[in-house]
Design an enzyme around this catalytic site. Structure first.
Site, PDB file in Angstrom:
ATOM      1  CG  HIS A  96      27.965  50.933  41.237  1.00 15.11           C
ATOM      2  ND1 HIS A  96      28.857  50.521  40.287  1.00 15.11           N
ATOM      3  CD2 HIS A  96      27.240  49.830  41.570  1.00 15.11           C
ATOM      4  CE1 HIS A  96      28.705  49.241  40.041  1.00 15.11           C
ATOM      5  NE2 HIS A  96      27.721  48.789  40.810  1.00 15.11           N
ATOM      6  CG  ASP A  98      25.692  46.737  43.998  1.00 17.48           C
ATOM      7  OD1 ASP A  98      25.890  47.404  42.967  1.00 17.48           O
ATOM      8  OD2 ASP A  98      26.252  45.649  44.238  1.00 17.48           O
ATOM      9  CG  HIS A 250      31.177  47.119  42.956  1.00 22.40           C
ATOM     10  ND1 HIS A 250      30.336  47.317  44.028  1.00 22.40           N
ATOM     11  CD2 HIS A 250      30.382  46.706  41.940  1.00 22.40           C
ATOM     12  CE1 HIS A 250      29.101  47.033  43.685  1.00 22.40           C
ATOM     13  NE2 HIS A 250      29.100  46.664  42.416  1.00 22.40           N
ATOM     14  NE  ARG A 265      24.233  42.250  42.231  1.00 21.45           N
ATOM     15  CZ  ARG A 265      24.007  43.557  42.228  1.00 21.45           C
ATOM     16  NH1 ARG A 265      24.853  44.389  41.660  1.00 21.45           N
ATOM     17  NH2 ARG A 265      22.930  44.045  42.785  1.00 21.45           N
TER      18      ARG A 265
HETATM   19  C1  SIN Z   1      27.981  44.920  39.574  1.00 22.01           C
HETATM   20  O1  SIN Z   1      28.151  46.126  39.574  1.00 22.01           O
HETATM   21  O2  SIN Z   1      27.230  44.361  40.343  1.00 22.01           O
HETATM   22  C2  SIN Z   1      28.739  44.077  38.563  1.00 22.01           C
HETATM   23  C3  SIN Z   1      30.177  43.968  38.862  1.00 22.01           C
HETATM   24  C4  SIN Z   1      30.903  43.187  37.810  1.00 22.01           C
HETATM   25  O3  SIN Z   1      30.276  42.690  36.870  1.00 22.01           O
HETATM   26  O4  SIN Z   1      32.111  43.046  37.917  1.00 22.01           O
END
Ligand code: SIN
Length: 275
Positions: A96, A98, A250, A265
């Site tokens: 995805h 974000d 990612h 995050r």
């Molecule tokens: C995310 O998709 O923001 C999380 C990525 C992760 O936890 O590695």
């Protein structure tokens, strides 16, 4: 200690010789440019307090609070990306980008590893500059005239996919925006063209049905995760990844059942996207 950059295969760059809480203005510029050019920057051994993570993120860009992820107790700017020992579903376990469902999608994120499993829990990144570049001129021309609809409801809404999992707190939301963006964007920081559709949030091409869109989107999704466009980052507590949603996808790997993984995050604001 002097900063150095090593490009990681397929996507990203690892930066060494920088202490994030004490980074100079020149080192911040170097990190930001690495993120723009390579899509993601990786640093290890950064023992950051929440205040230091917030201060660092603010130097990369203005912070925006994600509307779905639970905030950490004392710091609303920091979202908790957590999977406990008991949970079987992780967050972000499919490819995805974000916030592509927003009219002005987030620029990127600063993700700090707080607690990592004894093994596994890596994050993969895919390079949307390289994926675009490798397409034929004919397909580039076709994609250059297209826009696509991105939505959040099927993931975070009342019947969203998280609702059927043990991460159900992420679903059931009524604030579920959608947006139309060019399928090929010009990155405002690097000037390079990047493919901007993703398997999680892109629903269909604008003016096309879902069924009509599926074959071409499916081709792009298979193409963009070819090994030559991807990299895999292994975390330890204190590792940081700063990624650019306009240049990467990612995927958080879910291969550590029975162990806890906790990441902090911070999301960085972006802006409208242009072809
Ligand atoms: C995310 O998709 O923001 C999380 C990525 C992760 O936890 O590695």
């Amino acid at each position: 200690m002097s900063a150095s950059i090593r490009e990681t295969d397929g996507c990203g760059a690892e930066i060494t010789g920088v202490s994030v809480p004490r980074a100079s203005a020149a080192e911040i510029d170097l990190i930001r440019q690495a993120v723009f050019d390579r899509g993601v920057a990786f640093l290890h051994g950064q023992d950051l307090t929440p205040e230091e993570q917030i201060a660092f993120a603010e130097k990369i860009g203005p912070i925006v609070v994600n509307r779905y992820f639970p905030p950490s107790e004392k710091y609303p700017q920091i979202a908790k990306v957590e999977k406990t020992e008991e949970q079987t579903t992780n967050i972000g376990g499919g490819w995805h980008t974000d916030h592509s469902y927003d009219q002005a999608p987030a620029m990127g994120s600063v993700l700090l590893a707080v607690e990592t499993p004894p093994s596994g829990g890596d994050t993969q990144f895919a390079n949307m500059y390289a994926a675009y570049e490798a397409l034929s001129d004919g397909l580039k021309e076709t994609l250059g005239s297209l826009r696509a609809l991105h939505a959040s409801e099927h993931i975070y809404g009342v019947d969203g996919v998280y609702g059927k999992t043990d991460q159900a707190h992420l679903a059931g939301k009524t604030d579920t925006p959608s947006a139309v963006h060019p399928v090929v964007i010009t990155h405002p920081g690097s000037g390079k063209k990047a493919l901007y559709v993703n398997p999680a949030f892109t629903v269909r091409f604008d003016g096309w049905s879902v069924e009509e869109s599926r074959p071409l989107l499916g081709f792009l999704y298979q193409h963009a995760i070819k090994p030559q466009f991807t990299t895999r980052f292994s975390w330890k507590p204190g590792s940081i990844a700063i990624w650019d949603n306009r240049a990467t996808w990612h995927l958080a790997m879910n291969d550590y059942q029975g162990h806890r993984r906790l990441m902090h995050r911070i999301t960085i604001a972006g802006g409208p996207l242009a072809a």
